[in-house]
Write a protein that holds these residues in place. Structure first.
Motif, PDB file in Angstrom:
ATOM      1  N   ARG A 186      43.223  40.563  29.639  1.00 43.92           N
ATOM      2  CA  ARG A 186      43.799  39.244  29.736  1.00 43.92           C
ATOM      3  C   ARG A 186      42.665  38.334  30.006  1.00 43.92           C
ATOM      4  O   ARG A 186      42.972  37.212  30.200  1.00 43.92           O
ATOM      5  CB  ARG A 186      44.845  39.234  30.780  1.00 43.92           C
ATOM      6  CG  ARG A 186      45.956  40.407  30.348  1.00 43.92           C
ATOM      7  CD  ARG A 186      47.126  40.135  31.249  1.00 43.92           C
ATOM      8  NE  ARG A 186      48.484  41.235  31.007  1.00 43.92           N
ATOM      9  CZ  ARG A 186      49.049  41.368  29.775  1.00 43.92           C
ATOM     10  NH1 ARG A 186      49.223  40.348  28.989  1.00 43.92           N
ATOM     11  NH2 ARG A 186      50.116  41.853  29.967  1.00 43.92           N
ATOM     12  N   ALA A 187      41.497  38.706  30.392  1.00 39.05           N
ATOM     13  CA  ALA A 187      40.540  37.740  30.951  1.00 39.05           C
ATOM     14  C   ALA A 187      39.945  36.955  30.240  1.00 39.05           C
ATOM     15  O   ALA A 187      39.652  37.312  28.798  1.00 39.05           O
ATOM     16  CB  ALA A 187      39.632  38.524  31.909  1.00 39.05           C
ATOM     17  N   GLN A 188      39.291  35.790  30.489  1.00 38.45           N
ATOM     18  CA  GLN A 188      38.443  35.034  29.765  1.00 38.45           C
ATOM     19  C   GLN A 188      36.821  35.601  30.134  1.00 38.45           C
ATOM     20  O   GLN A 188      36.261  35.719  31.232  1.00 38.45           O
ATOM     21  CB  GLN A 188      38.286  33.465  30.470  1.00 38.45           C
ATOM     22  CG  GLN A 188      39.727  32.745  30.181  1.00 38.45           C
ATOM     23  CD  GLN A 188      39.658  32.468  28.453  1.00 38.45           C
ATOM     24  OE1 GLN A 188      38.901  32.495  27.764  1.00 38.45           O
ATOM     25  NE2 GLN A 188      41.077  32.197  28.285  1.00 38.45           N
ATOM     26  N   LEU A 189      36.590  36.374  29.123  1.00 37.28           N
ATOM     27  CA  LEU A 189      35.323  37.324  29.396  1.00 37.28           C
ATOM     28  C   LEU A 189      33.932  36.405  29.698  1.00 37.28           C
ATOM     29  O   LEU A 189      33.022  37.085  30.326  1.00 37.28           O
ATOM     30  CB  LEU A 189      34.856  38.003  28.450  1.00 37.28           C
ATOM     31  CG  LEU A 189      35.973  39.240  28.021  1.00 37.28           C
ATOM     32  CD1 LEU A 189      35.785  40.213  26.990  1.00 37.28           C
ATOM     33  CD2 LEU A 189      36.470  40.017  29.327  1.00 37.28           C
ATOM     34  N   ARG A 190      33.835  35.342  29.379  1.00 30.17           N
ATOM     35  CA  ARG A 190      32.575  34.238  29.781  1.00 30.17           C
ATOM     36  C   ARG A 190      32.529  34.216  30.998  1.00 30.17           C
ATOM     37  O   ARG A 190      31.590  33.862  31.798  1.00 30.17           O
ATOM     38  CB  ARG A 190      32.668  33.141  28.859  1.00 30.17           C
ATOM     39  CG  ARG A 190      32.422  33.447  27.203  1.00 30.17           C
ATOM     40  CD  ARG A 190      31.977  32.031  26.825  1.00 30.17           C
ATOM     41  NE  ARG A 190      30.834  31.177  27.295  1.00 30.17           N
ATOM     42  CZ  ARG A 190      29.475  31.423  27.085  1.00 30.17           C
ATOM     43  NH1 ARG A 190      29.157  32.309  25.902  1.00 30.17           N
ATOM     44  NH2 ARG A 190      28.614  30.892  27.480  1.00 30.17           N
ATOM     45  N   SER A 191      33.775  34.347  31.687  1.00 36.91           N
ATOM     46  CA  SER A 191      33.986  34.013  33.294  1.00 36.91           C
ATOM     47  C   SER A 191      33.554  35.366  34.139  1.00 36.91           C
ATOM     48  O   SER A 191      33.368  35.317  35.112  1.00 36.91           O
ATOM     49  CB  SER A 191      35.384  33.684  33.621  1.00 36.91           C
ATOM     50  OG  SER A 191      36.158  34.845  33.586  1.00 36.91           O
ATOM     51  N   LEU A 192      33.144  36.386  33.495  1.00 30.44           N
ATOM     52  CA  LEU A 192      32.911  37.526  34.045  1.00 30.44           C
ATOM     53  C   LEU A 192      31.796  37.496  34.727  1.00 30.44           C
ATOM     54  O   LEU A 192      30.746  37.257  34.604  1.00 30.44           O
ATOM     55  CB  LEU A 192      32.576  38.622  33.073  1.00 30.44           C
ATOM     56  CG  LEU A 192      32.529  40.077  33.593  1.00 30.44           C
ATOM     57  CD1 LEU A 192      33.916  40.734  34.348  1.00 30.44           C
ATOM     58  CD2 LEU A 192      32.168  41.223  32.701  1.00 30.44           C
ATOM     59  N   SER A 193      31.854  37.986  36.607  1.00 33.21           N
ATOM     60  CA  SER A 193      30.813  37.787  37.212  1.00 33.21           C
ATOM     61  C   SER A 193      30.911  39.039  38.272  1.00 33.21           C
ATOM     62  O   SER A 193      31.988  39.537  38.450  1.00 33.21           O
ATOM     63  CB  SER A 193      30.968  36.655  38.270  1.00 33.21           C
ATOM     64  OG  SER A 193      31.101  35.319  37.572  1.00 33.21           O
ATOM     65  N   ASN A 194      29.860  39.554  38.618  1.00 36.41           N
ATOM     66  CA  ASN A 194      29.554  40.448  39.789  1.00 36.41           C
ATOM     67  C   ASN A 194      30.061  39.842  40.968  1.00 36.41           C
ATOM     68  O   ASN A 194      29.715  38.438  41.075  1.00 36.41           O
ATOM     69  CB  ASN A 194      28.372  41.389  39.576  1.00 36.41           C
ATOM     70  CG  ASN A 194      27.187  40.886  40.159  1.00 36.41           C
ATOM     71  OD1 ASN A 194      27.064  39.935  40.793  1.00 36.41           O
ATOM     72  ND2 ASN A 194      25.917  41.305  39.751  1.00 36.41           N
ATOM     73  N   ASN A 195      30.323  40.571  41.990  1.00 37.93           N
ATOM     74  CA  ASN A 195      30.804  39.944  43.228  1.00 37.93           C
ATOM     75  C   ASN A 195      29.783  39.123  43.800  1.00 37.93           C
ATOM     76  O   ASN A 195      29.738  37.891  44.378  1.00 37.93           O
ATOM     77  CB  ASN A 195      31.050  40.987  44.245  1.00 37.93           C
ATOM     78  CG  ASN A 195      32.533  41.551  43.577  1.00 37.93           C
ATOM     79  OD1 ASN A 195      33.217  41.000  43.023  1.00 37.93           O
ATOM     80  ND2 ASN A 195      32.761  42.850  44.342  1.00 37.93           N
ATOM     81  N   ALA A 196      28.474  39.504  43.562  1.00 38.84           N
ATOM     82  CA  ALA A 196      27.043  38.782  44.375  1.00 38.84           C
ATOM     83  C   ALA A 196      26.848  37.409  43.661  1.00 38.84           C
ATOM     84  O   ALA A 196      26.598  36.396  44.493  1.00 38.84           O
ATOM     85  CB  ALA A 196      26.058  39.792  44.125  1.00 38.84           C
ATOM     86  N   GLU A 197      26.884  37.575  42.442  1.00 38.26           N
ATOM     87  CA  GLU A 197      26.946  36.097  41.562  1.00 38.26           C
ATOM     88  C   GLU A 197      27.869  35.323  41.717  1.00 38.26           C
ATOM     89  O   GLU A 197      27.824  33.905  41.806  1.00 38.26           O
ATOM     90  CB  GLU A 197      26.563  36.498  40.132  1.00 38.26           C
ATOM     91  CG  GLU A 197      25.284  37.418  39.699  1.00 38.26           C
ATOM     92  CD  GLU A 197      23.762  36.791  40.201  1.00 38.26           C
ATOM     93  OE1 GLU A 197      24.125  35.414  40.319  1.00 38.26           O
ATOM     94  OE2 GLU A 197      23.085  37.347  40.390  1.00 38.26           O
ATOM     95  N   TYR A 198      29.064  35.818  41.993  1.00 39.19           N
ATOM     96  CA  TYR A 198      30.479  34.838  42.011  1.00 39.19           C
ATOM     97  C   TYR A 198      30.122  34.095  43.485  1.00 39.19           C
ATOM     98  O   TYR A 198      30.252  33.157  43.697  1.00 39.19           O
ATOM     99  CB  TYR A 198      31.524  35.762  42.115  1.00 39.19           C
ATOM    100  CG  TYR A 198      32.702  35.059  42.494  1.00 39.19           C
ATOM    101  CD1 TYR A 198      33.476  34.212  41.897  1.00 39.19           C
ATOM    102  CD2 TYR A 198      33.202  35.229  44.049  1.00 39.19           C
ATOM    103  CE1 TYR A 198      34.593  33.444  42.084  1.00 39.19           C
ATOM    104  CE2 TYR A 198      34.373  34.728  44.518  1.00 39.19           C
ATOM    105  CZ  TYR A 198      34.998  33.665  43.469  1.00 39.19           C
ATOM    106  OH  TYR A 198      36.268  32.878  43.961  1.00 39.19           O
ATOM    107  N   ALA A 199      29.725  34.973  44.485  1.00 41.10           N
ATOM    108  CA  ALA A 199      29.542  34.403  45.791  1.00 41.10           C
ATOM    109  C   ALA A 199      28.433  33.408  45.960  1.00 41.10           C
ATOM    110  O   ALA A 199      28.537  32.340  46.443  1.00 41.10           O
ATOM    111  CB  ALA A 199      29.293  35.541  46.853  1.00 41.10           C
ATOM    112  N   ALA A 200      27.443  33.754  45.088  1.00 38.29           N
ATOM    113  CA  ALA A 200      26.322  32.866  45.051  1.00 38.29           C
ATOM    114  C   ALA A 200      26.791  31.594  44.133  1.00 38.29           C
ATOM    115  O   ALA A 200      25.925  30.359  44.570  1.00 38.29           O
ATOM    116  CB  ALA A 200      25.036  33.406  44.598  1.00 38.29           C
ATOM    117  N   HIS A 201      27.238  31.487  43.275  1.00 37.29           N
ATOM    118  CA  HIS A 201      27.532  30.462  42.347  1.00 37.29           C
ATOM    119  C   HIS A 201      29.017  30.095  42.236  1.00 37.29           C
ATOM    120  O   HIS A 201      29.085  28.476  42.090  1.00 37.29           O
ATOM    121  CB  HIS A 201      27.264  30.809  41.035  1.00 37.29           C
ATOM    122  CG  HIS A 201      25.567  31.286  40.884  1.00 37.29           C
ATOM    123  ND1 HIS A 201      24.422  30.448  41.097  1.00 37.29           N
ATOM    124  CD2 HIS A 201      25.178  32.272  40.851  1.00 37.29           C
ATOM    125  CE1 HIS A 201      23.401  31.081  40.977  1.00 37.29           C
ATOM    126  NE2 HIS A 201      23.503  32.525  40.759  1.00 37.29           N
TER     127      HIS A 201
END
Length: 226
Positions: A186-201
């Motif tokens: 159900r996700a917007q796949l362009r938003s997919l991030s690993n946890n480290a990149e999500y936390a960083a950006h």
């Protein structure tokens, strides 16, 4: 082309044997990861495959696994058990700004059997979402802001209950698991991030920074393959 998830092929006896093995192991079972067949099959409706004492022990174990992970929900297929059982509980202390934007409030412990949900109204909310069976990843999912959940309690009572905000997201996520659906469907796949990149950006109460930086919209993506 969309595909319906196949029904589990396990018999009631095989399901009982799986539960027996997990309960008698003497340790917390691992949470199975994407690729395990139980996550991509429709779990069997609970209709008494387990006696009451065994069902109670399984629910208690699922709650313990959920807390240990830690997470706010766990479905039986995440332990490799293809039964329509899920547990949920959200007592996390989160930032007030994030809680307000996400309409996140504490969810008391809830064990549900054979749940189904129906959107109430047309409102959608889009936020990053993760899953204990997809370790280390998050993606934006648009979900109905308000749902009616119909389920049975472990004692056999039929219940209809409305959920809104983050609680609605939790019950949808866990109910989806019982139908072979992962949040990435159900996700917007362009938003997919690993946890480290999500936390960083992209870590913020909402998704505006990620939407602009990663180039996705926040509408419903639908189900790609389930």
């Amino acid at each position: 082309m969309n595909h319906a998830a196949p029904q589990t092929a396990l018999t009631a006896e095989q399901i009982r044997e799986t539960v027996d093995r997990i309960l008698s192991a003497g340790e917390l079972p691992p949470i199975v990861q994407a690729g395990h067949p139980a996550l991509r099959q429709r779990a069997a409706a609970f209709d008494g495959q387990l006696p009451a004492e065994q069902l109670s022990r399984l629910i208690a174990l699922m709650r313990q696994v959920m807390h240990e992970a830690p997470g706010v929900g766990l479905a039986a297929p995440q332990l490799g058990i293809p039964l329509q059982i899920a547990v949920m509980e959200d007592q996390f202390d989160v930032d007030q700004e994030a809680a307000a934007l996400r309409h996140r409030s504490p969810l008391e412990f809830l064990a549900v059997l054979n749940p189904t949900y129906t959107a109430q109204g047309s409102g959608l909310a889009s936020f990053y979402e993760g899953c204990l069976s997809l370790n280390g990843l998050q993606a934006v999912v648009a979900r109905p802001e308000k749902v009616l959940l119909e389920y049975e309690t472990p004692e056999g009572a039929a219940v209809q209950q409305e959920f809104t905000g983050w609680q609605a997201r939790i019950v949808q996520h866990e109910t989806d698991h019982l139908n072979g659906i992962l949040y990435l469907d159900r996700a917007q796949l362009r938003s997919l991030s690993n946890n480290a990149e999500y936390a960083a950006h992209w870590a913020e109460p909402g998704i505006s920074r990620a939407r602009e930086g990663l180039g996705f919209d926040d509408g419903p993506a639908g189900i790609s393959v389930c």
